[in-house]
Enzyme design. Structure first.
Site, PDB file in Angstrom:
ATOM      1  N   ARG A 161       0.885  -1.171   0.000  1.00 26.21           N
ATOM      2  CA  ARG A 161       0.000   0.000   0.000  1.00 26.21           C
ATOM      3  C   ARG A 161       0.921   1.219   0.000  1.00 26.21           C
ATOM      4  NH1 ARG A 161      -5.349   1.268   1.498  1.00 26.21           N
ATOM      5  NH2 ARG A 161      -5.582   3.294   2.499  1.00 26.21           N
ATOM      6  N   HIS A 188      -6.706   1.055  -7.158  1.00 29.12           N
ATOM      7  CA  HIS A 188      -7.085   0.358  -5.924  1.00 29.12           C
ATOM      8  C   HIS A 188      -7.939  -0.859  -6.303  1.00 29.12           C
ATOM      9  CE1 HIS A 188      -7.697  -0.512  -1.864  1.00 29.12           C
ATOM     10  NE2 HIS A 188      -8.250   0.592  -1.417  1.00 29.12           N
ATOM     11  N   GLN A 191     -10.324  -2.728  -3.673  1.00 29.99           N
ATOM     12  CA  GLN A 191     -11.574  -2.064  -3.330  1.00 29.99           C
ATOM     13  C   GLN A 191     -12.652  -2.355  -4.372  1.00 29.99           C
ATOM     14  OE1 GLN A 191     -12.303  -0.248  -0.434  1.00 29.99           O
ATOM     15  NE2 GLN A 191     -14.342  -0.643  -1.233  1.00 29.99           N
ATOM     16  N   ASP A 283     -16.467   8.842  -2.509  1.00 33.34           N
ATOM     17  CA  ASP A 283     -15.256   8.537  -1.754  1.00 33.34           C
ATOM     18  C   ASP A 283     -14.794   9.829  -1.097  1.00 33.34           C
ATOM     19  OD1 ASP A 283     -13.023   7.209  -0.782  1.00 33.34           O
ATOM     20  OD2 ASP A 283     -11.889   7.386  -2.649  1.00 33.34           O
ATOM     21  N   CYS A 323     -16.082   3.584   0.258  1.00 35.11           N
ATOM     22  CA  CYS A 323     -15.032   2.648   0.662  1.00 35.11           C
ATOM     23  C   CYS A 323     -14.517   2.902   2.074  1.00 35.11           C
ATOM     24  CB  CYS A 323     -13.885   2.680  -0.341  1.00 35.11           C
ATOM     25  SG  CYS A 323     -12.936   4.209  -0.362  1.00 35.11           S
ATOM     26  N   ARG A 350     -14.123  -6.788   1.747  1.00 36.87           N
ATOM     27  CA  ARG A 350     -12.705  -6.581   1.480  1.00 36.87           C
ATOM     28  C   ARG A 350     -11.901  -7.834   1.853  1.00 36.87           C
ATOM     29  NH1 ARG A 350     -10.151  -1.715   1.297  1.00 36.87           N
ATOM     30  NH2 ARG A 350      -8.365  -3.099   0.920  1.00 36.87           N
TER      31      ARG A 350
END
Length: 364
Positions: A161, A188, A191, A283, A323, A350
């Site tokens: 990440r 991402h 996600q 988001d 998310c 997730r």
């Protein structure tokens, strides 16, 4: 007399009944004297979920790395893993990553990414090792090349990440084990897998559904554009001027939409984007590392808050995704905590989706 006739009939009935009872008792005793005959019954357990074999040994840096069939396969496998570990837990366990390990490089902190990945690897029978900024300084004290080669000798998979997408690209290029992009400034993919799984849980097939995005044209949106188009969804995307998605991502998404006979709408009007949509997604407006831009961004995104009024423009059965973490300027409590909000199942998914990725990459 009547009494004498009744007495005769009653005695005859009683005698007949006793004879029947005695005969039945004798048959039962005869059965009990015989040796018991045991019969064997075989209960066939459900087969173990199978990985997406074509992903074995490969890295995942973006949803663009997946074919449509591989994307569908990962989503189906995620459902199966959830059934094994949550819905129908087995006594014997299913540990396809037994004695496997995963290093997790975190330049950017995260609740869901760390907990889902670490817990998921444990459930698969493996071990996850967290490497935060205090443990490893990617490309600072040691080059990306050296880090990739060292970790490849210890671990079976690397999850990273990072801030810059170039870092995870170089890691994947230099590592001899699969690399998972757990977030970069460009993509991402994990996600998107969770989002699509959540929508399949609600709608089943997503073909022909319309997904609306209201907010920043960021990394989360990029992979959601790819994934939605691959599954036959229409896209209606609203963003303020200067916050549009990456031009190359737009171009590739339009190619995917043409191949799947769907449409892509880009607009600066949130109402236009949400109109008739089956899914409304937003988001954060201020990502990690953009804190100094907070005031400017909040001002630029004025009118983009997902409210009850905005949701009323969507389909009557429309759902809401975010998310996380969320901030009150992005979505009101009335929407976020409503029955239309799927944000907490989305967060749980997730884990099942990253498990499907890990298992397919390195599982036995």
């Amino acid at each position: 007399s009547v009494f004498e006739r009744f007495s005769v009939r009653f005695c005859a009935f009683a005698s007949s009944s006793m004879s029947a009872i005695q005969a039945y008792s004798m048959r039962m005793l005869s059965c009990l004297r015989r040796p018991l005959q045991w019969r064997e019954f075989s209960i066939s357990a459900a087969p173990d979920p199978a990985p997406v074999e074509s992903l074995n040994g490969r890295s995942l840096l973006s949803i663009a790395d997946l074919s449509t069939e591989e994307l569908k396969g990962l989503l189906e496998l995620s459902q199966q893993l959830r059934a094994v570990y949550r819905d129908e837990p087995r006594e014997t366990g299913f540990s396809p990553c037994d004695k496997k390990s995963m290093s997790m490089i975190f330049q950017k902190r995260s609740t869901r990414t760390r907990v889902s990945s670490e817990t998921g690897m444990y459930l698969l029978g493996g071990h996850a090792l967290f490497l935060g900024p205090g443990d490893i300084q990617l490309g600072v004290n040691e080059s990306l090349l050296d880090t990739a080669k060292v970790l490849s000798r210890f671990n079976d998979v690397i999850l990273a990440r990072v801030f810059g997408h170039g870092d995870v690209v170089e890691l994947a290029a230099q590592a001899s084990v699969p690399v998972i992009n757990a977030l970069s400034d460009m993509h991402h993919p994990l996600q998107t897998l969770a989002d699509l799984m959540t929508l399949q849980d609600r709608f089943g097939s997503l073909e022909g559904k319309t997904l609306a995005w209201v907010g920043d044209g960021n990394n989360v949106l990029h992979d959601l554009m790819y994934g939605s188009a691959k599954l036959g969804m229409n896209l209606q995307i609203a963003f303020p001027e200067g916050y549009e998605p990456n031009a190359d991502v737009i171009a590739h998404t339009k190619e995917l939409a043409a191949a799947h006979s769907t449409r892509v709408l880009l607009t600066a009007d949130p109402i236009e984007a949400v109109s008739g949509a089956h899914v409304v997604v937003t988001d954060t407006w201020v990502s990690m590392g953009q804190e100094e831009e907070y005031k400017k961004r909040v001002k630029d995104f004025e009118g983009y808050c997902v409210s009850v009024e905005l949701m009323s423009k969507a389909d009557k059965d429309a759902v809401f995704l975010h998310c996380l973490p969320r901030h009150p300027e992005e979505v009101t409590d009335e929407v976020f905590y409503s029955d239309r909000s799927l944000v907490f199942p989305e967060a749980e998914n997730r884990m099942w989706t990253v498990m499907a990725v890990i298992y397919s990459m390195i599982g036995k």
